[in-house]
Each structure stands twice: as structure tokens, then as C-alpha cells.
Write an enzyme that holds these catalytic residues in place. Structure first.
Site, short mmCIF file in Angstrom:
data_model
loop_
_atom_site.label_atom_id
_atom_site.label_comp_id
_atom_site.label_asym_id
_atom_site.label_seq_id
_atom_site.Cartn_x
_atom_site.Cartn_y
_atom_site.Cartn_z
N ILE A 168 0.82 -1.20 0.00
CA ILE A 168 0.00 0.00 0.00
C ILE A 168 0.86 1.26 0.00
O ILE A 168 0.58 2.22 -0.71
CB ILE A 168 -0.94 0.00 1.22
CG1 ILE A 168 -1.96 -1.14 1.09
CG2 ILE A 168 -1.67 1.32 1.36
CD1 ILE A 168 -2.79 -1.35 2.34
N ASN A 194 2.38 4.67 7.59
CA ASN A 194 1.82 3.50 6.93
C ASN A 194 2.38 2.18 7.46
O ASN A 194 1.80 1.12 7.23
CB ASN A 194 2.08 3.61 5.42
CG ASN A 194 1.70 2.37 4.66
OD1 ASN A 194 0.53 2.03 4.52
ND2 ASN A 194 2.71 1.65 4.17
N SER A 210 -4.71 2.73 8.87
CA SER A 210 -5.23 1.87 9.92
C SER A 210 -5.74 0.60 9.26
O SER A 210 -5.17 0.12 8.29
CB SER A 210 -6.32 2.59 10.71
OG SER A 210 -6.77 1.80 11.79
N TYR A 237 -3.40 -7.32 16.96
CA TYR A 237 -3.54 -6.55 15.72
C TYR A 237 -4.81 -5.70 15.76
O TYR A 237 -4.77 -4.49 15.51
CB TYR A 237 -3.56 -7.48 14.52
CG TYR A 237 -3.71 -6.74 13.20
CD1 TYR A 237 -2.62 -6.11 12.62
CD2 TYR A 237 -4.94 -6.65 12.57
CE1 TYR A 237 -2.74 -5.42 11.43
CE2 TYR A 237 -5.08 -5.96 11.37
CZ TYR A 237 -3.98 -5.35 10.81
OH TYR A 237 -4.13 -4.66 9.63
N LYS A 266 -4.96 -1.59 16.12
CA LYS A 266 -5.55 -0.76 15.07
C LYS A 266 -6.69 0.09 15.63
O LYS A 266 -6.89 1.24 15.20
CB LYS A 266 -6.03 -1.64 13.92
CG LYS A 266 -4.89 -2.25 13.10
CD LYS A 266 -4.00 -1.16 12.49
CE LYS A 266 -2.92 -1.73 11.61
NZ LYS A 266 -2.08 -0.68 10.99
N SER A 320 -0.63 -6.74 -0.86
CA SER A 320 0.46 -6.42 0.04
C SER A 320 1.25 -7.69 0.31
O SER A 320 0.84 -8.80 -0.07
CB SER A 320 -0.07 -5.86 1.37
OG SER A 320 -0.83 -6.85 2.05
#
Length: 299
Positions: A26, A96, A174, A190, A194, A230
Site C-alpha cells: 500500500i 503506513n 489503519s 492486531y 488498530k 500487500s
């Protein structure tokens, strides 16, 4: 009338941007989109080879690779000092960088609907070390916070230089995992990290706006099924082109594909240009509708 023309409304030429984790996925798509439209983009990451490969994809030679670590204050200081000496200011910082952390696929319901025993749940949750869990928060929350802090002076100078009409801003990548309640595969660290960085972004946006520094974030990817290509997605699903419509069932992605690089780049160009100049503290979910089909999920 000229202000309504797309070449003016979405213009990012002359803008100076910094993107952490800009060497792959990304972050790279964001960097390429901004640079292709006239911005100067510094990409920061730990892996020199990936950064150099990414820089070579620039059309105008304006993707500049800088090795740096968002979990190190001294590293962030060094990167900021380098950019200050070379350019003197920035207009946009995109935090990021992020990692997954421990996950627990063995706790997902089995095909026959049977759930794990309480002993299996305790064993799986107990297995990761506290350090493994802490690393997710260090990168996903603390790293974002110190990335923002490291560039405040340069963002302020961007406002004072006035090379672009829109005020300086910080964007955070995010995840829609911040809104999930089903955490087994992605992992509690995780999802909660976030959620934490989502609130951190809102809190900083409320404070920094008095300095004419805006802050916002995109919930760009799914914690269980990445919505944009990704390294995480390749590791989970294999190196296949999932951007082709029909490559995924609608039960996983309503649009039956993952997002394309141009779609994340377009969103960032909106935020970075005059078109998005009135946004601050905003949530922009770009996931192909996946969050809307998650039981118990809420915005």
C-alpha cells in the site's frame, strides 16, 4: 471555474510527502501515485533493497529512499533531520508501517461448526510471549505516534512556506480490523492496536488542528483478508492476481476482488490535494464493502 477542473482540484505537484513503509504494498502504491502526479516523496523503511526497488519505479526520479525504523526515536530524528537539511519542510506525512502480530487460526470454528475446547483456547492464547504482543502495539501505535511527532516542525514549516494551498497533514494507514469483533485469525493484538491507533489519530487531529496541521486515516485493508495487494496478502493467500473481478467469492469480498493500486493512490491524491483540504480526523473505509458484511462490525 478553473478551481473546479480536475487538474486543479486534484493537483499535488510540488507537494513534499513522507511515507513510512513506502517500499512495498500500500505504501508503494501511495508513493507511486503521488510521484506520478508531481509530488516529491520520501519513502522510509528498514529494508534498503526494497526501498531502492521502489525508488526505481518513480516516473520522474522523485521517490527518494531513506532507511529508517519507526520503532526508534533516534532513527526517526535522523530521517527528519536529513529531510530538513535537503528540502526544509514537508506537506504530508503518511504513517503506513504496520505488522500483524500473533494470530490464532486454530481457534476459528471447524468446518462442522465445532468450536475449540476451553483448554485449547487457553493454550493458544497463552502461547505467544508478552514481547510478541507488545511488538504489535510498538509498531502499530507507538511507531505512528512518534512518526507524527518527529515531523511536526517540518509540517509547520510546510504551512509557512505555502508551496501548496492546502494545509499540512498526517495520514495514518489503519485497518478495518479496528472495527472487527471476530479476532481469531488476525489476532487480538492486531485488532486492538488498530483500534488504538484509530483513536490516537482522532485525538491528535483534535489537538493539532489549532496549528493548522490536519490528521486523518484510511482503514484500507482487512485484518483477515487484505483488501489491497500487500506482502501480508501474498503470505496468506499466495502470489495470485486477486485484482481480477471474480477472483474472490462475494462472501469474502462483495466486489469479488481486492483493491487495485490505482484505487488506493486515488484516495491519497484526494486527501493530499485541495479536493480533500477540509478533511481532518476523518475515517475513510476503503475495503470493497467487506466491513459491511462482517457480523457485529460497526463504524
Amino acid at each position: 471555474m478553473a478551481s473546479f477542473v480536475r487538474n486543479t482540484l486534484f493537483d499535488v505537484s510540488g507537494l513534499v510527502a513522507v511515507i513510512t513503509g513506502g517500499g512495498t504494498g500500500i505504501g508503494l502504491a501511495m508513493a507511486r501515485g503521488l510521484e506520478a502526479n508531481g509530488a516529491k516523496v520520501y519513502i522510509i523503511g528498514r529494508r534498503k533493497d526494497k526501498l531502492q526497488e521502489a525508488a526505481a519505479m518513480g516516473i520522474y526520479g522523485n521517490i527518494i529512499p531513506l532507511q529508517g525504523d519507526v520503532t526508534s526515536k533516534s532513527s526517526l530524528e535522523a530521517v527528519a533531520a536529513y529531510i530538513k537539511a535537503e528540502t526544509g519542510y514537508v506537506n504530508l506525512v503518511i504513517a503506513n508501517s504496520g505488522i500483524l502480530g500473533p494470530n490464532y487460526p486454530e481457534l476459528l470454528p471447524k468446518k462442522d461448526g465445532e468450536i475449540p475446547s476451553i483448554e485449547e483456547v487457553q493454550k493458544a492464547l497463552w502461547a505467544p510471549s508478552m514481547e510478541e504482543l507488545a511488538e504489535a502495539y510498538t509498531v502499530n501505535v507507538i511507531g505512528v505516534q512518534y512518526t507524527a511527532i518527529a515531523f511536526l516542525e517540518l509540517l509547520d514549516k510546510g504551512n509557512k512556506v505555502g508551496n501548496v494551498r492546502q494545509t499540512s497533514q498526517i495520514l495514518v494507514t489503519s485497518s478495518i480490523g479496528a472495527f472487527y469483533r471476530a479476532w481469531q485469525q488476525a489476532g487480538m493484538a492486531y485488532l486492538t492496536s488498530k483500534a488504538a491507533v484509530t483513536h490516537l489519530t482522532k485525538a491528535l487531529a483534535s489537538y493539532l488542528v489549532q496549528y493548522r496541521i490536519r490528521k486523518g486515516f484510511e482503514a484500507d485493508h482487512s485484518s483477515i483478508l487484505p483488501a489491497f495487494r500487500s506482502e501480508l496478502m501474498v503470505a496468506m493467500l499466495g502470489d495470485k492476481d486477486f485484482t481480477v473481478e471474480g477472483s474472490m467469492p462475494a462472501t469474502m469480498q462483495p466486489l469479488r476482488r481486492v483493491g487495485r493500486d490505482e484505487e488506493i493512490a486515488g484516495t491519497v491524491i484526494y486527501y493530499a490535494s485541495e479536493a480533500g483540504a477540509f478533511c481532518s480526523g476523518a475515517i475513510h473505509v476503503i475495503d470493497g464493502g467487506r466491513l459491511g458484511i462482517q457480523p457485529g462490525a460497526t463504524y
